[in-house]
Design an enzyme around this catalytic site. Structure first.
Site, short mmCIF file in Angstrom:
data_model
loop_
_atom_site.label_atom_id
_atom_site.label_comp_id
_atom_site.label_asym_id
_atom_site.label_seq_id
_atom_site.Cartn_x
_atom_site.Cartn_y
_atom_site.Cartn_z
N SER A 141 -4.75 1.10 0.14
CA SER A 141 -5.14 1.61 -1.18
C SER A 141 -4.12 2.62 -1.72
CB SER A 141 -6.54 2.23 -1.15
OG SER A 141 -7.48 1.30 -0.66
N HIS A 142 -2.86 2.35 -1.44
CA HIS A 142 -1.77 3.20 -1.93
C HIS A 142 -0.93 2.45 -2.97
CE1 HIS A 142 -1.83 5.62 2.12
NE2 HIS A 142 -2.90 5.83 1.38
#
Length: 548
Positions: free
Chosen positions: A483-484
């Protein structure tokens, strides 16, 4: 949910500070307006790790009228406030539910791309790890835009102003009294301490913090710095914008989906958004700031006619500004989970992820290119769970490739705001990324099977002693997103750049972007802290430009 998870969840009912924060959350909801004015000085789209900073800093001037538009709702839920429950936010209404296209590099799998939809953005649902990035990251950004204010020396000063550091004194690197409370995980679980000692036994130096000299050199191992205070998540929204909610010059509208920018020629005049089933238009006399993240920021740009001309025309969208870099250059950190069963129930402490390792996949590298995060819960992809049943009691070494060569894209699935985006993540598409992924999995196994960690390892669940093609197959099945997501509206000076060093969109007036999409390359480590720096830089630039 992007992972299969099995773990105990702590209770939050007995903490009086949590009750106080619940009361504060209720005040937030009560202060959300039912009526929104037709004009403001600034419109900030998104309340995440950059948007909350921009809005909070501008709100310091009571004469400046600010509208903050957030598609999500309140952060006043146990899964957000309780640090040990962060993983329960994924797959919930507090994130967008994005899913990437099927990919041959992941054995034909389709991988979720979690991004937050809530006050505070990612800082309200993430694992609360505070990682500044490596010195070389920031110096490369400064070179890309020929602006030393993006370099490590300048950014280090910004971090000192941001932080309220509670740890060993390093006055030249750490700050006190800033808006964000940061400390190394207090009273860490013994497995976290063992993991750091295990890293030392395999030749990796250990440090007091991940955010000091460790990330100015070759890396190392340390307890995780976290933005948790007295057992409560300390999101960027709570740190920066929450103190101004309810003041006359600040309007925060939840449930507000930004659909497009309004323009007069190449001048951005405001935004259009939907809320409670109605469409609204609001103007900005000074600027609009997009802080919607690496998927929704390019989506809104393209829906507004800003992007690759051919892409826009294929959806019948009039081209306002041909910027071919919009939605390109997507980067993310792949999450590769290696799981061990513990001999006894293992109740997580703090954020359930209290140890970090940054190291090199090849000795000749000058900076770390792989990272390991300890998770005090067993995590895995559904595909891995189908082959390797997960234990009730266990923990995970989560490996990642810090600087992937693979590049993805974000494209429109249609011209309307409710049409889905098409995400081609391209995770592990480059063979160099797979080589680094193999190296990080091997390092996970080496540390987790070391003598200091043995008391916590009843057995290795995944991957076991796989080699060659079988190990690569496991990695392609295990891979998910950290989730970057970043870099889809990068700053720079080449033809694929979307913003300049002042975060202004090329070819557009009164429009800036302040979120992780502006990074030319993804940072070394978790991306929340760099996004706060982006917000601080944007706010300072805006204040200077308008003499506020």
């Amino acid at each position: 949910m992007p992972w299969c998870v099995s773990c105990p969840v702590g209770s939050s009912t007995s903490n009086p500070q949590k009750s106080r924060l619940n009361d504060a959350g209720n005040r937030i909801e009560q202060s959300m307006p039912t009526d929104i004015a037709t004009a403001y000085d600034f419109i900030v789209c998104g309340s995440g790790s950059s948007g909350s900073v921009v809005a909070g800093r501008l709100a310091e001037n009571p004469a400046v009228r600010i509208l903050v538009l957030e598609a999500g709702g309140s952060d006043d839920v146990p899964q957000v406030m309780d640090p040990g429950q962060w993983f329960l936010n994924y797959g919930s209404e507090r994130e967008w539910g994005f899913v990437a296209e099927r990919s041959a590099s992941l054995n034909g799998r389709s991988v979720p791309q979690p991004m937050a939809r809530i006050l505070g953005g990612g800082s309200s649902i993430n694992a609360m790890a505070w990682a500044r990035g490596h010195r070389s990251d920031w110096d490369e950004y400064a070179a890309d835009v020929d602006d030393p204010s993006w370099g490590y020396k300048a950014v280090l000063e910004t971090f000192r102003e941001i932080e309220d550091w509670h740890g060993p004194s390093e006055s030249w690197r750490r700050g006190v009294g800033g808006p964000i409370f940061i400390e190394s995980a207090p009273d860490p679980h013994p497995v976290a301490i063992a993991a750091i000692e295990g890293a030392r036994t395999v030749g990796i130096p250990t440090y007091d913090s991940v955010n000091g000299v460790m990330m100015e050199n070759w890396g190392g191992a340390a307890l995780t710095d976290i933005n948790v205070r007295a057992g409560i998540r300390n999101s960027v929204f709570r740190s920066y914008l929450h103190p101004y909610v309810g003041r006359p010059n600040v309007t925060v509208a939840t449930g507000a989906l930004v659909t497009r920018l309004t323009l007069d020629g190449n001048r951005v005049t405001g935004v259009e958004f939907s809320r409670n089933g109605s469409t609204h238009r609001v103007s900005a006399s000074y600027e609009v700031v997009l802080s919607l993240g690496a998927i929704n920021t390019p989506k809104v740009l393209m829906q507004s006619g800003i992007g690759d001309a051919e892409e826009l025309q294929s959806h019948g969208i009039d081209v306002v500004n041909h910027l071919p870099g919009v939605g390109r250059n997507l980067q993310d950190h792949v999450l590769i989970s290696c799981v061990w069963e513990s001999p006894d129930p293992l109740r997580p402490h703090n954020n359930a992820g209290e140890a970090l390792v940054f190291w090199k996949s090849r000795p000749e590298l000058e900076a770390p290119d792989i990272q390991i995060c300890l998770a005090e819960v067993p995590l895995c992809s559904p595909e891995v769970a189908a082959r390797y049943p997960m234990p009730d009691n266990g923990w995970t070494m989560c490996g990642t490739v810090l600087h992937p060569r693979s590049r993805g894209t974000v494209r429109l699935g249609g011209p309307g705001p409710n049409d889905p985006v098409v995400i081609e993540a391209n995770i592990l598409a480059d063979e160099d990324d797979m080589s680094a992924a193999v190296a990080v999995v091997e390092l996970c196994r080496e540390i987790a099977n070391s003598a200091p960690v043995k008391p916590f390892a009843k057995r290795e669940v995944t991957p076991g002693p796989l080699r060659g093609g079988e190990l690569k197959r496991f990695i392609r099945d295990a891979a998910s997103s950290f989730s970057h997501q970043t870099c889809t509206a990068k700053m720079g000076r080449d033809e694929m750049s979307v913003v300049d060093g002042a975060l202004k969109v090329y070819g557009a007036e009164h429009l800036r972007i302040a979120d992780g999409s502006v990074l030319p390359r993804i940072t070394s480590g978790n991306t929340m802290a760099p996004c706060v720096v982006i917000g601080e830089r944007a706010a300072a630039i805006i204040k200077d430009a308008h003499r506020l």
